[in-house]
Design a protein around this motif. Structure first.
Motif, mmCIF file in Angstrom:
data_model
loop_
_atom_site.group_PDB
_atom_site.id
_atom_site.type_symbol
_atom_site.label_atom_id
_atom_site.label_comp_id
_atom_site.label_asym_id
_atom_site.label_seq_id
_atom_site.Cartn_x
_atom_site.Cartn_y
_atom_site.Cartn_z
ATOM 1 N N THR A 148 0.398 -1.755 0.058
ATOM 2 C CA THR A 148 -0.036 -0.376 0.458
ATOM 3 C C THR A 148 0.724 1.294 0.009
ATOM 4 O O THR A 148 1.472 1.281 1.137
ATOM 5 N N GLY A 149 0.641 2.361 -0.971
ATOM 6 C CA GLY A 149 1.465 3.562 -1.489
ATOM 7 C C GLY A 149 1.110 4.315 -0.491
ATOM 8 O O GLY A 149 -0.416 4.969 -0.118
ATOM 9 N N ASN A 150 1.440 5.531 -0.183
ATOM 10 C CA ASN A 150 1.404 6.606 0.683
ATOM 11 C C ASN A 150 0.558 7.666 -0.064
ATOM 12 O O ASN A 150 1.593 8.216 -0.760
ATOM 13 N N VAL A 151 -0.030 7.898 -0.436
ATOM 14 C CA VAL A 151 -0.895 8.701 -0.830
ATOM 15 C C VAL A 151 -1.068 10.289 0.859
ATOM 16 O O VAL A 151 -1.465 11.263 0.074
ATOM 17 N N GLY A 152 -1.927 9.574 1.662
ATOM 18 C CA GLY A 152 -2.252 10.997 2.601
ATOM 19 C C GLY A 152 -0.597 11.706 2.537
ATOM 20 O O GLY A 152 -0.882 13.128 2.596
ATOM 21 N N SER A 153 0.254 11.170 3.299
ATOM 22 C CA SER A 153 1.373 12.275 2.990
ATOM 23 C C SER A 153 2.107 12.119 1.762
ATOM 24 O O SER A 153 3.912 13.195 2.576
ATOM 25 N N GLY A 154 1.956 11.764 0.960
ATOM 26 C CA GLY A 154 3.563 11.503 0.509
ATOM 27 C C GLY A 154 3.198 12.135 -0.460
ATOM 28 O O GLY A 154 2.215 12.676 -0.945
ATOM 29 N N THR A 155 3.624 11.367 -1.820
ATOM 30 C CA THR A 155 3.941 12.507 -3.686
ATOM 31 C C THR A 155 3.531 11.553 -4.816
ATOM 32 O O THR A 155 3.608 10.017 -4.541
ATOM 33 N N VAL A 156 3.509 11.752 -5.595
ATOM 34 C CA VAL A 156 2.973 10.721 -6.472
ATOM 35 C C VAL A 156 4.654 10.630 -7.033
ATOM 36 O O VAL A 156 4.887 9.114 -7.107
ATOM 37 N N GLU A 157 5.703 11.648 -6.932
ATOM 38 C CA GLU A 157 6.896 11.428 -7.187
ATOM 39 C C GLU A 157 7.677 9.294 -6.323
ATOM 40 O O GLU A 157 7.933 8.725 -6.740
ATOM 41 N N GLU A 158 7.094 9.873 -5.271
ATOM 42 C CA GLU A 158 7.889 9.063 -4.240
ATOM 43 C C GLU A 158 7.066 6.885 -4.552
ATOM 44 O O GLU A 158 7.908 6.257 -4.549
ATOM 45 N N MET A 159 5.684 7.193 -4.671
ATOM 46 C CA MET A 159 5.391 6.210 -5.170
ATOM 47 C C MET A 159 5.670 5.774 -6.321
ATOM 48 O O MET A 159 5.872 4.284 -6.599
ATOM 49 N N SER A 160 5.601 5.901 -7.657
ATOM 50 C CA SER A 160 6.384 5.959 -9.045
ATOM 51 C C SER A 160 7.847 5.458 -8.456
ATOM 52 O O SER A 160 8.205 4.254 -9.259
#
Length: 516
Positions: A148-160
């Motif tokens: 499960t990726g971080n959408v709440g406190s993360g960024t699109v770049e981070e998950m990508s």
């Protein structure tokens, strides 16, 4: 329907023919295999969050603990979970996922920054269990990772970049780091959750805002060779049908492999959930009544999904479910440690029957959680380990994994407490690749045996075997002093005569029959 009614009438006649007799013996017709409906093995998935002692002191133990381990992964737990063939494992959360930054959990452990787990007790974690450790655990288990990726406190770049780090078999800055960290080839992780509970702890978003965020994140999470992503959107909380409607309307089905649903069975209410072991029949009944609500939820959310996706490309993914009670007295309230009784086993068996019967849309689910948290499969106390009644249900039900769904046609008798009533019996059935038929039946009635007379398909085999899980009381449980108080046993209270199978279900029991 006329054909089914005729078969039901024949079954009733075969067991006695009189109305009075039919009230005590339930006629069941086992239908032919549903042509294209397979009960996905991923319905039998599990969930391990950084919460309490699920990861740390659960899967990942102190190097000095005297148990078999590889690195710090506890191998007796691995062996127990391999036995029930867990198909996937969801990580790192849960609410924790939307505060987790994956780069903090890679590289030399002594150089990893510590973090505060603000969702679950403000404990400090050293990040010693990160991406590589999780994927090593999945390798040992022989299971598929679900990240499960971080959408709440993360960024699109981070998950990508996390997807790229794990799945790209080429030259790039992040794959170079992966290779420095000891893994030359990609991990090829397919299941990805795009945020968690985005309506709540994952950002308190509106469905419209989250739909837009999902499309952004999903667009930049790339497919690489040998790793076609199955992107799972953060779906509704319980009966938030507007959330489902919005996501299905706004997000194209080709971008979204699955839509999640979260529902917990809470015996009392959220302010006082009730004890895991100290409860009477009224509370037991209410718990099972709330458990059965899952069928209505799945039915109604599926109907909305059918409106926008009639060919059922998008899976309903119930990636958090189970019973949630008060924590055990004397334990940390933020760690969600609860005991696990025969009632929990009946919740698990009933819920899995519901999922099996909705296998055309429900293709993945994750019990919360695997070790020492909520409706756990395993409880530990330092070197000690025990298997819960819920674990034994998953052991019994593994026969349904990737088997063709069979429909069970029957009208259950009522189980009544006061002026309330619920169906006493629920079940599901399947036929595996060898031709064997598996029927799982649950009797929720706390005091009455229930007789079943099942009319089997004409090509059913002649040999019948069965196992049962039951207990002296609905609040019986396994403890470290009595770890085998609630365990499966051989079951023989059945008789086959041609295509007719008569079975007597004990009170509070789970029975799985195999005909081959």
């Amino acid at each position: 329907m006329k054909h089914v009614n005729r078969l039901l009438a024949l079954a009733a006649f075969a067991i006695g023919g009189t109305a009075a007799f039919a009230q005590t013996t339930v006629p069941v017709v086992v239908g032919a295999p549903e042509k294209d409906i397979v009960i996905s093995k991923h319905i039998y998935g599990h969930f391990s969050e950084h919460l309490g002692h699920c990861i740390y002191d659960g899967f990942w133990v102190n190097e000095n603990l005297n148990v078999p381990k590889k690195d710090r992964i506890r191998l007796d737990i691995v062996d127990a979970l391999k036995k029930i063939k867990i198909p996937n494992l969801r990580w790192p959360g849960g609410c924790f996922a939307d505060e987790y930054h994956w780069r903090d959990g890679i590289g030399p452990r002594k150089q990893r920054p510590v973090m505060i787990n603000t969702n679950w007790g403000n404990v400090t974690e050293d990040n010693s269990f990160g991406t590589h450790e999780f994927l090593e655990l999945c390798s040992l288990l022989g299971t598929e990772p679900y990240i499960t990726g971080n959408v709440g406190s993360g960024t699109v770049e981070e998950m990508s970049k996390w997807v790229e780090y794990l799945n790209f078999d080429g030259v790039s800055p992040v794959t170079g780091i992966r290779k420095q960290n000891g893994h030359e080839k990609p991990f090829n992780v397919s299941f990805w959750g795009v945020g968690n509970e985005s309506w709540g702890c994952g950002g308190n978003m509106s469905p419209e805002f989250y739909a837009s965020q999902f499309k952004r994140y999903a667009t930049f999470c790339k497919n690489y060779p040998n790793a076609q992503l199955k992107k799972i959107a953060s779906g509704p909380n319980v009966d938030d049908y507007r959330w489902t409607e919005t996501l299905m309307k706004e997000v194209p089905s080709w971008l979204m492999w699955g839509l999640s649903l979260h529902y917990y069975t809470v015996p009392k209410d959220w302010g006082n959930k009730g004890s895991a072991t100290q409860f009477d029949e009224k509370e037991y009944f209410t718990t099972m009544q709330k458990c059965l609500y899952m069928d209505e939820l799945v039915t109604k959310h599926s109907a909305i999904m059918d409106k926008y996706d009639p060919k059922k490309h998008v899976s309903l993914v119930v990636d958090e479910w189970g019973i949630w009670t008060n924590v055990e007295p004397g334990t940390n309230g933020a760690f969600l440690y609860q005991q696990n009784s025969m009632r929990d086993a009946l919740v698990a068996a009933t819920t899995l029957n519901i999922f099996n019967n909705h296998a055309d849309r429900v293709r993945m689910a994750n019990l919360a959680q695997t070790i020492n948290v909520l409706q756990a499969l395993v409880l530990t106390d330092k070197e000690k380990m025990l298997l819960t009644p819920t674990y034994h249900v998953f052991d019994l039900y593994q026969v349904h994994q990737n088997a063709h769904q069979l429909k069970l046609h029957f009208a259950s008798p009522d189980y009544s407490v006061g002026d309330q009533k619920i169906p006493a019996v629920n079940g599901s059935a399947s036929q595996d690749s060898s031709g064997a038929i598996h029927i799982s039946l649950v009797n929720l009635d706390a005091s009455k045996k229930i007789s079943i007379s099942a009319l089997l398909p004409a090509n059913a085999g002649a040999k019948v075997s069965a196992r049962v899980l039951t207990a002296a009381a609905f609040n019986s449980y396994n403890s470290f002093d009595e770890p085998n108080k609630v365990v499966p046993a051989a079951f023989s209270d059945f008789k086959k005569d041609g295509s007719q199978l008569a079975v007597t279900l004990p009170p509070i029991s789970v029975v799985v029959l195999t005909i081959q």
